[in-house]
Design a protein around this motif. Structure first.
Motif, PDB file in Angstrom:
ATOM      1  N   LEU A   2      11.804   3.545  89.015  1.00 12.64           N
ATOM      2  CA  LEU A   2      10.439   4.051  89.009  1.00 12.64           C
ATOM      3  C   LEU A   2      10.291   5.112  90.075  1.00 12.64           C
ATOM      4  O   LEU A   2      10.601   4.890  91.240  1.00 12.64           O
ATOM      5  N   GLU A  71       7.437   5.956  82.366  1.00 10.63           N
ATOM      6  CA  GLU A  71       7.554   4.677  83.067  1.00 10.63           C
ATOM      7  C   GLU A  71       6.321   3.798  82.942  1.00 10.63           C
ATOM      8  O   GLU A  71       6.220   2.766  83.613  1.00 10.63           O
ATOM      9  N   GLN A  74       6.727  -0.050  82.397  1.00  9.84           N
ATOM     10  CA  GLN A  74       7.184  -0.785  83.577  1.00  9.84           C
ATOM     11  C   GLN A  74       6.113  -0.827  84.663  1.00  9.84           C
ATOM     12  O   GLN A  74       5.957  -1.843  85.355  1.00  9.84           O
ATOM     13  N   ARG A  77       3.785  -3.445  83.561  1.00  8.30           N
ATOM     14  CA  ARG A  77       4.417  -4.767  83.660  1.00  8.30           C
ATOM     15  C   ARG A  77       4.390  -5.278  85.095  1.00  8.30           C
ATOM     16  O   ARG A  77       4.118  -6.457  85.351  1.00  8.30           O
ATOM     17  N   GLU A  94      12.378   4.064  75.963  1.00  6.06           N
ATOM     18  CA  GLU A  94      12.663   2.735  76.506  1.00  6.06           C
ATOM     19  C   GLU A  94      12.530   1.655  75.453  1.00  6.06           C
ATOM     20  O   GLU A  94      13.304   0.699  75.436  1.00  6.06           O
ATOM     21  N   TYR A 132       6.718  -7.008  78.068  1.00  8.00           N
ATOM     22  CA  TYR A 132       6.195  -6.214  79.185  1.00  8.00           C
ATOM     23  C   TYR A 132       4.972  -6.836  79.857  1.00  8.00           C
ATOM     24  O   TYR A 132       4.409  -6.237  80.767  1.00  8.00           O
TER      25      TYR A 132
END
Length: 343
Positions: A2, A71, A74, A77, A94, A132
């Motif tokens: 990240l 991103e 993520q 998440r 992803e 996620y």
């Protein structure tokens, strides 16, 4: 990895029934109608009215503040982003399965897109929650992305050999299968590429194409939608579950109505964009010359279905694997009636 986001992640604490709720929202793309006229007013003022003043929110666009769009899954998440938006074509690198609803050439019109999203919505909810920890709240859409060309054309069969600006891997695979040459270029470089002969055609939104001046460098625009820029809006599951039940219901109902307005605006903007390019509507700016709107022919429709069966779906299966094969067969094959066997 990240990049561009630093945060201290803590376990969300449950909010008591009468405490004020303050939300931080990552919305859609800056500068487009969806964000400026619909999303931003909803979170800045309408959510307060819906909750009798209990809920307040700040919102900033997806493409501002240093967050990387790739991103977002993520970041949500991890709880770095508690409420956020993810463009499915971007995060498909992803999680390819998420882009099932907006594969190139799958939805030639908004009515088909509505049926596709309805059929796959349950699967999107499951994937986002299980993989996620994201609670799906809304599915948004942008106006149709269509083909603009500098020289006249009558349909997809006329594009062989032309250099076409694309914006994703899926679009590039589609264009290559037609026999044209795909060129991934940033949106901001589209007009210059067409003016200088670097590109012969470009795929972009019907209205955004008009607004950036494509009628000055192109002569024809196809009415066939090649993609729609679908995005999801959701919440980190921990943050969501920590909210009082009545607050969750207020947000869910509000976002449901917000989604309906965004879809209606996208449909209106798609048709308005075509009319602006053709010079048949009163639009901002001065149109140098009316463009020809190329209708979708029976030949185009047949070619579209062949491209899906022979190129788009097989390549998607290669990137995604058995999960996508199973999802297609269970949710979307009955709707689109296209039989594909994974390579």
């Amino acid at each position: 990895m990240l990049v561009g986001a630093v945060a201290i992640c803590t376990v969300p604490t449950r909010t008591h029934a009468e405490e004020p709720i303050r939300l931080q929202i990552i919305g859609g793309l800056a500068g487009v109608t969806q964000y400026t006229k619909i999303e931003q007013p909803f979170w800045q003022s309408e959510i307060g009215a819906l909750s009798a003043g209990r809920i307040s929110a700040t919102i900033r666009p997806l493409d501002a503040g240093g967050l990387r769009n790739q991103e977002m899954l993520q970041l949500m998440r991890l709880g770095v982003v508690s409420f956020g938006t993810a463009l499915l074509s971007v995060v498909a690198g992803e999680e390819p399965e998420l882009n099932a609803v907006d594969l190139p050439a799958l939805n030639p019109d908004v009515a088909t897109l509505r049926r596709t999203v309805s059929a796959f919505r349950e699967r999107l909810q499951t994937v986002l929650r299980d993989r996620y920890s994201i609670e799906l709240l809304g599915i948004y859409v942008h106006p149709a992305q269509v083909l603009f060309c500098a020289k006249p054309f009558k349909g997809l069969d006329d594009l062989s050999g032309r250099k076409v600006r694309t914006s994703s891997v899926g679009q590039s695979e589609l264009i290559a299968a037609i026999g044209a040459v795909p060129m991934v270029l940033p949106f901001a470089e589209t007009v210059a590429a067409l003016r200088n002969g670097v590109a012969d055609c470009a795929i972009t939104g019907t209205l955004s194409g008009y607004e950036i001046g494509l009628p000055s460098v192109t002569t024809a625009v196809h009415s066939l939608a090649l993609s729609w820029g679908v995005s999801i809006f959701g919440a980190n599951a921990g943050h969501w579950d920590a909210l009082p039940a009545d607050t969750r219901e207020t947000i869910r109902q509000g976002v449901r109505r917000l989604e309906e307005r965004i879809w209606a605006q996208a449909e209106e903007d798609t048709q308005r964009g075509l009319a602006c390019n053709a010079g048949t509507a009163v639009c901002s700016g001065k149109l140098e010359r009316p463009m020809v709107v190329v209708p979708t022919s029976t030949s185009d429709e047949a070619r579209r279905r062949r491209l899906l069966a022979e190129t788009v779906l097989p390549r998607w299966f290669e990137r995604c694997g058995q999960d996508c094969v199973s999802s297609w067969n269970a949710y979307l094959k009955p709707l689109h009636a296209i039989e594909v066997t994974a390579p």
